[in-house]
Design a protein around this motif. Structure first.
Motif, PDB file in Angstrom:
ATOM      1  N   VAL A   1       0.823  -1.208   0.000  1.00  0.00           N
ATOM      2  CA  VAL A   1       0.000   0.000   0.000  1.00  0.00           C
ATOM      3  C   VAL A   1       0.862   1.264   0.000  1.00  0.00           C
ATOM      4  O   VAL A   1       1.852   1.368   0.728  1.00  0.00           O
ATOM      5  CB  VAL A   1      -0.928   0.028   1.230  1.00  0.00           C
ATOM      6  CG1 VAL A   1      -1.772   1.300   1.249  1.00  0.00           C
ATOM      7  CG2 VAL A   1      -1.821  -1.207   1.249  1.00  0.00           C
ATOM      8  N   ILE A   2       0.454   2.218  -0.837  1.00  0.00           N
ATOM      9  CA  ILE A   2       1.000   3.569  -0.755  1.00  0.00           C
ATOM     10  C   ILE A   2      -0.165   4.554  -0.624  1.00  0.00           C
ATOM     11  O   ILE A   2      -1.297   4.249  -1.013  1.00  0.00           O
ATOM     12  CB  ILE A   2       1.875   3.942  -1.973  1.00  0.00           C
ATOM     13  CG1 ILE A   2       1.025   4.090  -3.241  1.00  0.00           C
ATOM     14  CG2 ILE A   2       2.994   2.933  -2.172  1.00  0.00           C
ATOM     15  CD1 ILE A   2       1.794   4.684  -4.428  1.00  0.00           C
ATOM     16  N   HIS A   3       0.131   5.722  -0.079  1.00  0.00           N
ATOM     17  CA  HIS A   3      -0.868   6.777   0.098  1.00  0.00           C
ATOM     18  C   HIS A   3      -0.493   7.938  -0.805  1.00  0.00           C
ATOM     19  O   HIS A   3       0.592   8.513  -0.669  1.00  0.00           O
ATOM     20  CB  HIS A   3      -0.929   7.198   1.565  1.00  0.00           C
ATOM     21  CG  HIS A   3      -1.348   6.082   2.472  1.00  0.00           C
ATOM     22  ND1 HIS A   3      -2.659   5.898   2.847  1.00  0.00           N
ATOM     23  CD2 HIS A   3      -0.628   5.078   3.040  1.00  0.00           C
ATOM     24  CE1 HIS A   3      -2.730   4.823   3.626  1.00  0.00           C
ATOM     25  NE2 HIS A   3      -1.526   4.306   3.759  1.00  0.00           N
ATOM     26  N   HIS A   4      -1.377   8.250  -1.741  1.00  0.00           N
ATOM     27  CA  HIS A   4      -1.090   9.185  -2.829  1.00  0.00           C
ATOM     28  C   HIS A   4      -1.845  10.494  -2.613  1.00  0.00           C
ATOM     29  O   HIS A   4      -3.073  10.503  -2.501  1.00  0.00           O
ATOM     30  CB  HIS A   4      -1.516   8.531  -4.144  1.00  0.00           C
ATOM     31  CG  HIS A   4      -1.177   9.310  -5.367  1.00  0.00           C
ATOM     32  ND1 HIS A   4      -2.019  10.268  -5.897  1.00  0.00           N
ATOM     33  CD2 HIS A   4      -0.094   9.272  -6.179  1.00  0.00           C
ATOM     34  CE1 HIS A   4      -1.467  10.777  -6.986  1.00  0.00           C
ATOM     35  NE2 HIS A   4      -0.298  10.200  -7.167  1.00  0.00           N
ATOM     36  N   ARG A   5      -1.104  11.600  -2.548  1.00  0.00           N
ATOM     37  CA  ARG A   5      -1.730  12.899  -2.314  1.00  0.00           C
ATOM     38  C   ARG A   5      -2.485  13.363  -3.556  1.00  0.00           C
ATOM     39  O   ARG A   5      -1.946  13.323  -4.664  1.00  0.00           O
ATOM     40  CB  ARG A   5      -0.674  13.940  -1.936  1.00  0.00           C
ATOM     41  CG  ARG A   5      -1.278  15.278  -1.504  1.00  0.00           C
ATOM     42  CD  ARG A   5      -0.201  16.219  -1.010  1.00  0.00           C
ATOM     43  NE  ARG A   5       0.664  16.672  -2.081  1.00  0.00           N
ATOM     44  CZ  ARG A   5       0.380  17.694  -2.895  1.00  0.00           C
ATOM     45  NH1 ARG A   5      -0.766  18.352  -2.764  1.00  0.00           N
ATOM     46  NH2 ARG A   5       1.225  18.058  -3.836  1.00  0.00           N
ATOM     47  N   VAL A   6      -3.707  13.812  -3.351  1.00  0.00           N
ATOM     48  CA  VAL A   6      -4.523  14.354  -4.436  1.00  0.00           C
ATOM     49  C   VAL A   6      -4.684  15.850  -4.185  1.00  0.00           C
ATOM     50  O   VAL A   6      -5.400  16.260  -3.268  1.00  0.00           O
ATOM     51  CB  VAL A   6      -5.913  13.685  -4.491  1.00  0.00           C
ATOM     52  CG1 VAL A   6      -6.720  14.252  -5.659  1.00  0.00           C
ATOM     53  CG2 VAL A   6      -5.776  12.174  -4.615  1.00  0.00           C
TER      54      VAL A   6
ATOM     55  N   ARG B   1     -11.376  18.690  -8.777  1.00  0.00           N
ATOM     56  CA  ARG B   1     -12.383  19.460  -9.497  1.00  0.00           C
ATOM     57  C   ARG B   1     -12.897  18.700 -10.715  1.00  0.00           C
ATOM     58  O   ARG B   1     -12.180  17.901 -11.328  1.00  0.00           O
ATOM     59  CB  ARG B   1     -11.797  20.809  -9.923  1.00  0.00           C
ATOM     60  CG  ARG B   1     -11.390  21.668  -8.737  1.00  0.00           C
ATOM     61  CD  ARG B   1     -10.594  22.862  -9.160  1.00  0.00           C
ATOM     62  NE  ARG B   1     -10.112  23.626  -7.994  1.00  0.00           N
ATOM     63  CZ  ARG B   1      -9.098  24.478  -8.026  1.00  0.00           C
ATOM     64  NH1 ARG B   1      -8.462  24.702  -9.157  1.00  0.00           N
ATOM     65  NH2 ARG B   1      -8.721  25.099  -6.921  1.00  0.00           N
ATOM     66  N   PHE B   2     -14.128  18.998 -11.088  1.00  0.00           N
ATOM     67  CA  PHE B   2     -14.757  18.292 -12.199  1.00  0.00           C
ATOM     68  C   PHE B   2     -14.036  18.552 -13.516  1.00  0.00           C
ATOM     69  O   PHE B   2     -13.976  17.669 -14.376  1.00  0.00           O
ATOM     70  CB  PHE B   2     -16.229  18.698 -12.308  1.00  0.00           C
ATOM     71  CG  PHE B   2     -16.994  17.867 -13.288  1.00  0.00           C
ATOM     72  CD1 PHE B   2     -17.341  16.557 -12.987  1.00  0.00           C
ATOM     73  CD2 PHE B   2     -17.365  18.380 -14.517  1.00  0.00           C
ATOM     74  CE1 PHE B   2     -18.047  15.775 -13.894  1.00  0.00           C
ATOM     75  CE2 PHE B   2     -18.071  17.609 -15.428  1.00  0.00           C
ATOM     76  CZ  PHE B   2     -18.407  16.300 -15.118  1.00  0.00           C
ATOM     77  N   HIS B   3     -13.480  19.754 -13.674  1.00  0.00           N
ATOM     78  CA  HIS B   3     -12.760  20.057 -14.912  1.00  0.00           C
ATOM     79  C   HIS B   3     -11.594  19.084 -15.112  1.00  0.00           C
ATOM     80  O   HIS B   3     -11.384  18.574 -16.221  1.00  0.00           O
ATOM     81  CB  HIS B   3     -12.248  21.490 -14.898  1.00  0.00           C
ATOM     82  CG  HIS B   3     -11.363  21.826 -16.069  1.00  0.00           C
ATOM     83  ND1 HIS B   3     -11.846  22.018 -17.343  1.00  0.00           N
ATOM     84  CD2 HIS B   3     -10.008  21.974 -16.157  1.00  0.00           C
ATOM     85  CE1 HIS B   3     -10.851  22.278 -18.167  1.00  0.00           C
ATOM     86  NE2 HIS B   3      -9.720  22.245 -17.474  1.00  0.00           N
ATOM     87  N   TYR B   4     -10.845  18.837 -14.053  1.00  0.00           N
ATOM     88  CA  TYR B   4      -9.726  17.888 -14.170  1.00  0.00           C
ATOM     89  C   TYR B   4     -10.255  16.486 -14.460  1.00  0.00           C
ATOM     90  O   TYR B   4      -9.688  15.756 -15.279  1.00  0.00           O
ATOM     91  CB  TYR B   4      -8.887  17.870 -12.898  1.00  0.00           C
ATOM     92  CG  TYR B   4      -7.725  16.897 -12.992  1.00  0.00           C
ATOM     93  CD1 TYR B   4      -6.548  17.248 -13.636  1.00  0.00           C
ATOM     94  CD2 TYR B   4      -7.837  15.598 -12.480  1.00  0.00           C
ATOM     95  CE1 TYR B   4      -5.498  16.349 -13.762  1.00  0.00           C
ATOM     96  CE2 TYR B   4      -6.796  14.690 -12.600  1.00  0.00           C
ATOM     97  CZ  TYR B   4      -5.625  15.086 -13.236  1.00  0.00           C
ATOM     98  OH  TYR B   4      -4.589  14.178 -13.371  1.00  0.00           O
TER      99      TYR B   4
END
Length: 330
Positions: free
Chosen positions: A213-218, A224-227
C-alpha cells in the motif's frame, strides 16, 4: 530492490522528501533509492545537495526526452538491484510495501507486481460527487478492481515492482504516451509495456497485491470536475495509442469488463443514493456517465489521429551492462 522515484517540480519538494523517507523506513531495506529529475536543473542541484551525504540515495538527471517514461528508463538503466520498484513522487509507502513485493517474486514466473494506491484528498475528504469507480483518474486503485493477490493484465507504474530482466526482454517504457510535465494528463505507458512484456514472454505472470500500500496525495486542483473530465478524455487518447500498438483485443481487454459491469453498477448505486437522499448520489451517477463519454470521445479522436499519422512513440532499449539506451520506433 532498487526504488526509482521520478520527480520534475520543486512544487512537490516536501512530497519528495516524504516519499524518500518512506522508502528509507521500509521493513525490508532497499538497496538504493534513485531520484530521477526530469529536465529541471534547479531541482537537480537542490536534491543533489540535500542527499549528497545520505547513503543509499542517488540523484540522477533524466537522460532521455522530457517525460515520465524516459525518467523511469533512466532509473532502470542505473539501477543495481535485481528488482526495480517505482514510487510516485507525491506518495508515501507503508512500512511493509517492499516486503510484500519481494514475497511475490519468490515465484520465478512473476515478472511484475503492483500494489494498492489509496487517495489522500487535500480537502481532507472525497468530493461527494467523485465516484470511487474513477479513482484511477487520480492515480489510485478504483472500486471494481480485483482484490487480494491476483493476476492482472497490467500494473500501475506509480506503485509497482519489476524484475530487472523484464526490461532486458521487452525494452523500456514507451516515450510519447505517458506524462510530460504539466501537459495534457496522458497515461497508459504501463499498460503498453505490460502487454508488450507478456507478448515477449507468454509465460510471464503479472500480479496485483493489495497489501503493498501507498498513500497518494490528491491536490485540490485534481478534486475538481474540470480535471476529471480532462483526465478521462486524455485516457481515451492514451488507450487509442496503446490499441494502435498492441491491438484493441489486448488494449481494451480489461476495459470491456470495467465498462459493462463495474460502471453500470456504479450508476445504479448513485441513482439509488439520490432517491434515498444521500449526498452526492446523482452527482456520482452523472460523473460516471460523463467520464465514459469523455473517454470514448478521446478514444475515437485518438484512433483517427493514429490511423492518419501512425503511432508517434518509441520504445527504449535499456542497456543492461552499460546503463545506456537506444530507441526503436513503433
Amino acid at each position: 530492490m532498487s526504488v526509482v522515484v521520478c520527480v520534475y517540480t520543486e512544487d512537490r519538494w516536501e512530497d519528495i522528501l516524504a516519499a524518500v523517507s518512506s522508502v528509507r523506513a521500509q521493513s525490508l531495506t532497499a538497496l538504493e533509492t534513485l531520484l530521477v529529475v526530469d529536465h529541471n536543473t534547479v531541482l537537480l542541484d537542490r536534491l543533489t545537495r540535500e542527499y549528497k551525504e545520505t547513503e543509499g540515495v542517488r540523484v540522477l538527471a533524466n537522460a532521455g526526452p522530457r517525460g515520465l517514461s524516459a525518467g523511469r528508463n533512466t532509473g532502470i538503466a542505473a539501477a543495481r538491484g535485481a528488482l526495480v520498484a517505482f514510487l510516485d513522487d507525491d506518495a508515501v509507502a507503508e512500512r511493509d510495501w517492499l516486503r510484500h513485493f519481494a514475497e511475490a517474486f519468490d515465484d520465478p514466473a512473476v515478472l511484475a507486481v503492483g500494489g494498492r494506491t489509496v487517495p489522500v484528498w487535500e480537502s481532507r475528504r472525497r468530493p461527494a460527487w467523485f465516484p470511487e469507480e474513477f479513482d484511477w483518474v487520480v492515480g489510485c486503485m478504483y472500486k471494481g478492481h480485483p482484490r487480494g493477490r491476483v493476476r492482472v493484465r497490467n500494473v500501475l507504474g506509480g506503485n509497482a515492482a519489476f524484475r530487472r530482466t523484464a526490461f532486458d526482454v521487452a525494452g523500456g517504457f514507451a516515450t510519447g504516451i505517458g506524462r510530460d510535465g504539466d501537459k495534457r494528463p496522458l497515461g497508459c505507458e504501463e499498460t503498453e509495456f505490460c502487454i508488450r512484456l507478456t507478448r515477449a514472454r507468454p509465460d510471464a505472470v503479472l500480479l496485483m497485491d493489495d497489501r503493498a500500500v501507498i498513500h497518494h496525495r490528491v491536490p485540490a486542483a485534481r478534486e475538481r470536475f474540470h480535471y476529471f473530465r480532462t483526465r478521462t478524455y486524455a485516457e481515451g487518447l492514451s488507450k487509442a495509442l496503446v490499441s494502435a500498438s498492441v491491438g484493441s483485443d489486448k488494449g481494451l481487454e480489461s476495459e470491456r469488463r470495467y465498462t459493462t459491469r463495474v460502471l453500470p453498477a456504479g450508476v445504479v448505486r448513485g441513482l439509488r443514493d439520490a432517491v434515498l437522499g444521500r449526498p452526492g448520489g446523482a452527482g456520482r451517477a452523472c460523473a460516471i456517465v460523463t467520464g465514459v463519454c469523455a473517454a470514448a470521445g478521446g478514444y475515437v479522436i485518438g484512433s483517427v489521429r493514429a490511423r492518419r499519422a501512425g503511432a508517434t512513440f518509441s520504445v527504449a532499449e535499456i542497456g543492461a551492462d552499460t546503463g545506456g539506451e537506444g530507441a526503436r520506433h513503433e
